[in-house]
Design an enzyme around this catalytic site. Sequence first.
Site, mmCIF file in Angstrom:
data_model
loop_
_atom_site.group_PDB
_atom_site.id
_atom_site.type_symbol
_atom_site.label_atom_id
_atom_site.label_comp_id
_atom_site.label_asym_id
_atom_site.label_seq_id
_atom_site.Cartn_x
_atom_site.Cartn_y
_atom_site.Cartn_z
ATOM 1 N N PRO A 10 -5.710 -4.227 -4.726
ATOM 2 C CA PRO A 10 -5.254 -5.207 -5.718
ATOM 3 C C PRO A 10 -3.759 -5.029 -5.945
ATOM 4 C CG PRO A 10 -6.395 -3.374 -6.791
ATOM 5 C CD PRO A 10 -6.504 -3.148 -5.310
ATOM 6 N N MET A 11 -3.011 -6.118 -5.891
ATOM 7 C CA MET A 11 -1.564 -6.014 -6.108
ATOM 8 C C MET A 11 -1.083 -7.211 -6.913
ATOM 9 S SD MET A 11 -0.324 -4.462 -2.429
ATOM 10 C CE MET A 11 -1.533 -5.316 -1.435
ATOM 11 N N CYS A 93 -2.978 1.884 -13.228
ATOM 12 C CA CYS A 93 -1.691 1.194 -13.375
ATOM 13 C C CYS A 93 -0.868 1.819 -14.494
ATOM 14 C CB CYS A 93 -1.915 -0.285 -13.658
ATOM 15 S SG CYS A 93 -0.378 -1.158 -13.962
ATOM 16 N N LYS A 132 -10.907 2.125 -10.058
ATOM 17 C CA LYS A 132 -9.748 2.556 -9.265
ATOM 18 C C LYS A 132 -8.874 3.425 -10.146
ATOM 19 C CE LYS A 132 -5.987 0.728 -6.373
ATOM 20 N NZ LYS A 132 -4.742 0.750 -7.164
ATOM 21 N N HIS A 164 -6.317 6.453 -5.817
ATOM 22 C CA HIS A 164 -4.930 6.485 -5.341
ATOM 23 C C HIS A 164 -4.524 7.952 -5.419
ATOM 24 C CE1 HIS A 164 -0.549 4.786 -5.829
ATOM 25 N NE2 HIS A 164 -0.669 5.648 -4.861
ATOM 26 N N GLY A 206 -0.252 5.287 0.497
ATOM 27 C CA GLY A 206 0.603 5.725 1.595
ATOM 28 C C GLY A 206 -0.004 5.636 2.981
ATOM 29 N N ARG A 227 0.447 -1.790 0.453
ATOM 30 C CA ARG A 227 1.699 -2.314 0.972
ATOM 31 C C ARG A 227 1.680 -2.552 2.478
ATOM 32 N NH1 ARG A 227 4.816 2.116 -2.470
ATOM 33 N NH2 ARG A 227 2.840 3.136 -1.921
HETATM 34 C C1 LIG Z 1 3.395 -5.181 -5.900
HETATM 35 C C2 LIG Z 1 2.266 -4.248 -6.247
HETATM 36 C C3 LIG Z 1 1.405 -4.572 -7.286
HETATM 37 C C4 LIG Z 1 0.331 -3.739 -7.610
HETATM 38 N N1 LIG Z 1 -0.562 -4.136 -8.569
HETATM 39 C C5 LIG Z 1 -1.685 -3.408 -8.774
HETATM 40 C C6 LIG Z 1 -2.728 -3.877 -9.609
HETATM 41 O O1 LIG Z 1 -2.697 -4.986 -10.150
HETATM 42 N N2 LIG Z 1 -3.813 -3.078 -9.780
HETATM 43 C C7 LIG Z 1 -3.919 -1.854 -9.184
HETATM 44 O O2 LIG Z 1 -4.924 -1.157 -9.347
HETATM 45 N N3 LIG Z 1 -2.948 -1.390 -8.383
HETATM 46 C C8 LIG Z 1 -1.855 -2.151 -8.147
HETATM 47 N N4 LIG Z 1 -0.922 -1.707 -7.261
HETATM 48 C C9 LIG Z 1 -1.121 -0.426 -6.578
HETATM 49 C C10 LIG Z 1 -1.860 -0.630 -5.252
HETATM 50 O O3 LIG Z 1 -3.159 -1.166 -5.487
HETATM 51 C C11 LIG Z 1 -2.008 0.707 -4.510
HETATM 52 O O4 LIG Z 1 -2.768 1.595 -5.293
HETATM 53 C C12 LIG Z 1 -0.647 1.344 -4.231
HETATM 54 O O5 LIG Z 1 0.273 0.393 -3.732
HETATM 55 C C13 LIG Z 1 -0.778 2.488 -3.236
HETATM 56 O O6 LIG Z 1 -1.309 2.035 -2.020
HETATM 57 P P1 LIG Z 1 -0.358 1.734 -0.726
HETATM 58 O O7 LIG Z 1 0.491 2.952 -0.523
HETATM 59 O O8 LIG Z 1 -1.314 1.480 0.408
HETATM 60 O O9 LIG Z 1 0.475 0.537 -1.070
HETATM 61 C C14 LIG Z 1 0.144 -2.522 -6.922
HETATM 62 C C15 LIG Z 1 1.018 -2.199 -5.886
HETATM 63 C C16 LIG Z 1 2.062 -3.047 -5.533
HETATM 64 C C17 LIG Z 1 2.966 -2.678 -4.369
#
Ligand SMILES: Cc1cc2nc3c(=O)[nH]c(=O)nc-3n(C[C@H](O)[C@H](O)[C@H](O)COP(=O)(O)O)c2cc1C
Length: 330
Positions: A10-11, A93, A132, A164, A206, A227
């Site tokens: 979720p982002m 978050c 999460k 995470h 990551g 990401r």
């Molecule tokens: C732009 C952005 C918005 C995010 N919004 C949320 C969110 O709404 N809810 C959530 O649980 N995590 C959110 N995250 C965190 C991601 O879900 C994830 O836990 C974090 O980016 C680490 O994973 P990655 O290294 O694969 O990106 C967000 C991350 C990014 C980059």
Amino acid sequence: MKRRTFAIAPMMDWTDRHCRFFHRLLTRRALIYTEMITTGAVLFGERTRLLAFDPAEHPVAVQLGGSDPAALARSARICADMGYDEINLNIGCPSDRVQDGRFGACLMAEPILVGDCVAAMKAAVSIPVTVKCRIGIDDQDPEAALDTLTRTVMAAGVDALIVHARKAWLAGLSPKENRDVPPLDYERVYRLKRAYPHLDVVINGGIATLEDALEHLAHVDGVMLGRAAYQEPWRLLAVDREFFGEAPPFASVHAAARALIPHIEREVARGTKLSAITRHVLGLFHAVPGARAFRRHLATAAVKPGAGAEVFAAALALVAETELTQTAAA
Ligand SMILES: Cc1cc2nc3c(=O)[nH]c(=O)nc-3n(C[C@H](O)[C@H](O)[C@H](O)COP(=O)(O)O)c2cc1C
């Protein structure tokens, strides 16, 4: 193979319904998540607009933000009735806005309340309810904090825990820094799975490539990419083959992109701006002749008033078509 083997995180501002529709063209099997939606928005906001999704998005999980068990239960019920496949509670978050609302990562310090939230949602819906989280916050000991939280949410009937694999530092770091600065600790998540073998554990944080993701599956039930999935969506076309032993939905990234055109036509006819869709596809082509021209064309032409599917088609015509095998290996 379980449903959560591969998930897209979720982002906020990124995984809106256009992004999800696009990702679904690249993988039929990944579980995809909405942006976080607060219980206030679900119960009192523009519910229809915020929660709308296309049936093609299934399987799709909605992520809720909140800490009031009754409000979460009502929100979960609304989302389940709308057809979502899973309810996920965000306790990872770290933004200030979220801390003011007493939800998100600060709930890592309130495991009993989180347990009450999960129990209330479980009682309200029959679809899976997942959480999460982080491995801890601030000066918490990740061994104890994650263990206590896990036991509490398991007792409440949680269906999976997505971790995470780093702490959130609530004071002094921006949400963006909190995704990079606290060190990753994958071993902590592996230990969690070993300690609770019956719990579905998904690791996040990551993970940059599908190869790395596959390695994590030796230790946990699933991987969640944020990401890397968003910024390099071409990787997603190999997910069904690599993780589920199934044929990819399209033979090339180019073919998957062409399949977006009917969605664009429908949406633009409804008044959606082309750039609201194409902003999610800028990273689609990697190491392919024309990739830069594709991005540049969209960046300049898709934002113009009246831009429609023809702009996207013209951008695509600038890119060479490459078979999946070559693209995935690049
Ligand atoms: C732009 C952005 C918005 C995010 N919004 C949320 C969110 O709404 N809810 C959530 O649980 N995590 C959110 N995250 C965190 C991601 O879900 C994830 O836990 C974090 O980016 C680490 O994973 P990655 O290294 O694969 O990106 C967000 C991350 C990014 C980059």
